[in-house]
Design an enzyme around this catalytic site. Structure first.
Site, PDB file in Angstrom:
ATOM      1  CE1 TYR A   1      12.770   1.309 -19.651  1.00 48.32           C
ATOM      2  CE2 TYR A   1      12.769   3.452 -20.753  1.00 48.32           C
ATOM      3  CZ  TYR A   1      12.960   1.950 -20.674  1.00 48.32           C
ATOM      4  OH  TYR A   1      13.394   1.484 -21.858  1.00 48.32           O
TER       5      TYR A   1
ATOM      6  CD  GLU B   1      11.399  -7.074 -16.119  1.00 51.80           C
ATOM      7  OE1 GLU B   1      10.662  -6.346 -16.786  1.00 51.80           O
ATOM      8  OE2 GLU B   1      12.674  -6.929 -16.278  1.00 51.80           O
TER       9      GLU B   1
ATOM     10  CB  THR C   1      22.996  -4.791 -14.713  1.00 58.07           C
ATOM     11  OG1 THR C   1      21.380  -5.191 -15.126  1.00 58.07           O
ATOM     12  CG2 THR C   1      23.761  -5.656 -14.121  1.00 58.07           C
ATOM     13  CB  VAL C   2      18.531  -2.050 -12.560  1.00 57.16           C
ATOM     14  CG1 VAL C   2      18.989  -0.565 -12.671  1.00 57.16           C
ATOM     15  CG2 VAL C   2      17.892  -2.539 -13.857  1.00 57.16           C
ATOM     16  CG  ASP C   3      18.121  -6.745 -14.584  1.00 56.40           C
ATOM     17  OD1 ASP C   3      17.280  -6.252 -14.299  1.00 56.40           O
ATOM     18  OD2 ASP C   3      18.110  -7.308 -15.575  1.00 56.40           O
TER      19      ASP C   3
ATOM     20  NE  ARG D   1      16.241  -9.298 -19.866  1.00 56.51           N
ATOM     21  CZ  ARG D   1      16.285  -8.047 -20.479  1.00 56.51           C
ATOM     22  NH1 ARG D   1      15.309  -7.897 -21.604  1.00 56.51           N
ATOM     23  NH2 ARG D   1      17.350  -7.272 -20.468  1.00 56.51           N
TER      24      ARG D   1
HETATM   25  O1  F6P Z   1      18.838  -3.578 -18.212  1.00 53.02           O
HETATM   26  C1  F6P Z   1      18.246  -4.292 -17.624  1.00 53.02           C
HETATM   27  C2  F6P Z   1      16.663  -3.962 -17.577  1.00 53.02           C
HETATM   28  O2  F6P Z   1      16.325  -2.806 -16.951  1.00 53.02           O
HETATM   29  C3  F6P Z   1      15.743  -5.089 -17.094  1.00 53.02           C
HETATM   30  O3  F6P Z   1      15.556  -5.202 -15.932  1.00 53.02           O
HETATM   31  C4  F6P Z   1      14.497  -4.807 -18.236  1.00 53.02           C
HETATM   32  O4  F6P Z   1      13.887  -6.186 -18.288  1.00 53.02           O
HETATM   33  C5  F6P Z   1      15.183  -4.248 -19.221  1.00 53.02           C
HETATM   34  O5  F6P Z   1      16.373  -3.673 -18.952  1.00 53.02           O
HETATM   35  C6  F6P Z   1      14.477  -3.511 -19.942  1.00 53.02           C
HETATM   36  O6  F6P Z   1      14.779  -3.006 -21.239  1.00 53.02           O
HETATM   37  P1  F6P Z   1      14.386  -2.141 -22.420  1.00 53.02           P
HETATM   38  O7  F6P Z   1      14.692  -0.595 -21.863  1.00 53.02           O
HETATM   39  O8  F6P Z   1      15.658  -1.897 -23.488  1.00 53.02           O
HETATM   40  O9  F6P Z   1      13.314  -2.335 -22.719  1.00 53.02           O
END
Ligand code: F6P
Length: 431
Positions: A308, A258, A153-155, A203
């Protein structure tokens, strides 16, 4: 940390494996896939074929499986330098066994039809919860399966692992972009733009925002303000900090997560939609903050939403991140063939300077649904910057480059053939 007590050990005969990508993809999740597939190919007596779910767990439920044995060794090797989720990912939450037994029975129907005895689930917090639930169906529904979660996870918010594959590369992209954009605005500030705002993902955890802090090393260096989800947004303090930076440095660079929110929990920017897990879709806090600065202080600004771009940026991936992503995929297979059920390979930091790490199994039950946020001692007292301890933690994770090959001036990424496995079931399933 290894936990042999909570995870079941068992030896399994030759069975096929199921591998799925889950949740938001990263620049290096395919490196984990390469780790899984290449390692499985080295154990032909334990693992038959690795089937990948087309669009994650949905592929299992709909019996839409990709036969990875039809992908050449060169293609699998090239996954290591290819961003995105090559097999397709999904945000899909399995309910508990009691709430939706039918979903689990369907999974077993598909697994049984294809003799799947290993389940590898490559994802973040919610995905580790799904992996844990699947690991329990063996006993609950009488179907033997060995289940290993693979962190991604990037998070960077999974517990028990020092960091999460995917994060190091986003961190590097954000640190590099912050440094480059800061040089641009510094050139223009005297007569034009005085404030640059970069919105980044994360998030509930500000790890990516914190990584922006690596762009500078002195107090006068950009970024001058970082807004974290861990710190409630205080508008007067924020504006005062921006003004001070423009007064002293001539300009101000802001990195905003965000997930930045007010003290009452309201996000500064919420897109209004929710995903399958019930998470608010975030995005747009960059322009919100920039407008605030314009309205209250009158400075000309530019803003950018990395969105992205940040999690797809394989061209500037961290070498350490790529190595770790591959290593957790490889370890997942090794744990599985050793009979370790309901575990996740975690990255354990042995030392920061020099950076040394190893992989150990941790129980999925301790990982699922737990979020690791940025600790308070990683954030400066005023709440707008990173401390030396945070820098010590982050620096090794962005170390080194692992450039993809280039062709005609562009990264030469691979696409899988993605040939479907012949369906064996008459029954169908609709998500
Ligand atoms: O998987 C984590 C994440 O990259 C979060 O940082 C981001 O808020 C979310 O995914 C975006 O998700 P999606 O591509 O489903 O809109």
């Amino acid at each position: 940390m290894s936990n042999k007590s909570t995870a079941t050990r068992r030896k399994t005969p030759l069975r096929n494996a199921f591998y799925a990508q889950s949740g938001g993809v990263t620049a290096v999740i395919n490196a984990s896939a390469a780790g899984v597939i290449e390692t499985a190919r080295r154990y032909p007596r334990q693992i038959g074929t690795v089937y990948a779910g087309r669009h994650g767990i949905i592929g299992a439920l709909t019996e839409d499986l990709i036969d990875t044995s039809l992908e050449s060794p060169a293609t699998i090797k090239a996954l290591r330098h290819t961003p995105s989720g090559a097999f397709g990912s999904a945000r899909f939450k399995l309910k508990g066994l009691e709430q939706n037994r039918a979903e689990y029975e369907r999974l077993i129907e598909v697994f049984r039809a294809h003799d799947i005895g290993y389940f590898f689930y490559n994802g973040g917090n919610d995905s580790m919860d799904t992996a844990l639930k699947v690991s329990q169906i063996g006993e609950a529904l009488g179907y033997p399966i060995t289940c290993v979660g693979i962190p991604k996870t990037v998070d960077n918010d999974l517990p028990l692992t020092d960091c999460c594959p995917g994060f190091g590369s986003v961190a590097k992209y954000i640190a590099v972009s912050t440094r480059e954009a800061a040089m641009d605005v510094a050139s223009m500030a005297r007569t034009s733009t005085k404030v640059f705002v970069l919105e980044v993902m994360g998030r509930h955890a500000g790890w990516i925002a914190a990584a922006g802090g690596l762009a500078g090393s002195k107090a006068s260096d950009a970024p001058h303000v970082i807004l974290f989800p861990e710190i409630a947004f205080d508008k007067p303090a924020f504006l005062a900090k921006v003004k001070h930076s423009v007064d002293t440095n001539g300009y101000c660079v802001i990195v905003v997560s965000e997930g930045t929110h007010y003290a009452d929990g309201r996000f500064l920017a919420e897109a209004g939609t929710r995903d399958a897990f019930g998470h608010a879709q975030l995005g747009g806090v960059g322009p919100v903050v920039a407008n605030m600065v314009k309205e209250e202080l009158g400075y000309k600004y530019h803003w950018a939403v990395a969105d992205y771009l940040q999690r797809a940026a394989r061209h500037i991936a961290s070498k350490v991140d790529v190595e770790q992503a591959y290593a957790v995929g490889k370890a997942a297979v090794e744990f599985a063939i050793a009979g370790r059920n309901a575990v996740m390979p975690a990255i354990i930091r042995k030392s920061s300077k020099p950076y040394r790490w190893s992989i150990e199994a941790v129980p999925l039950a301790a990982v699922a649904n737990v979020e690791k946020t940025v600790p308070r001692n990683f954030i400066t007292a005023d709440g707008f910057g990173i401390t030396a301890a945070c820098r010590r933690y982050l620096e090794p994770l962005i170390a080194g480059e692992d450039y993809p090959p280039y062709k005609n001036g562009l990264p030469d990424y691979v696409r899988i053939k993605g040939k479907s496995v012949r369906r064996k079931l008459k029954t169908t399933w609709k998500p």
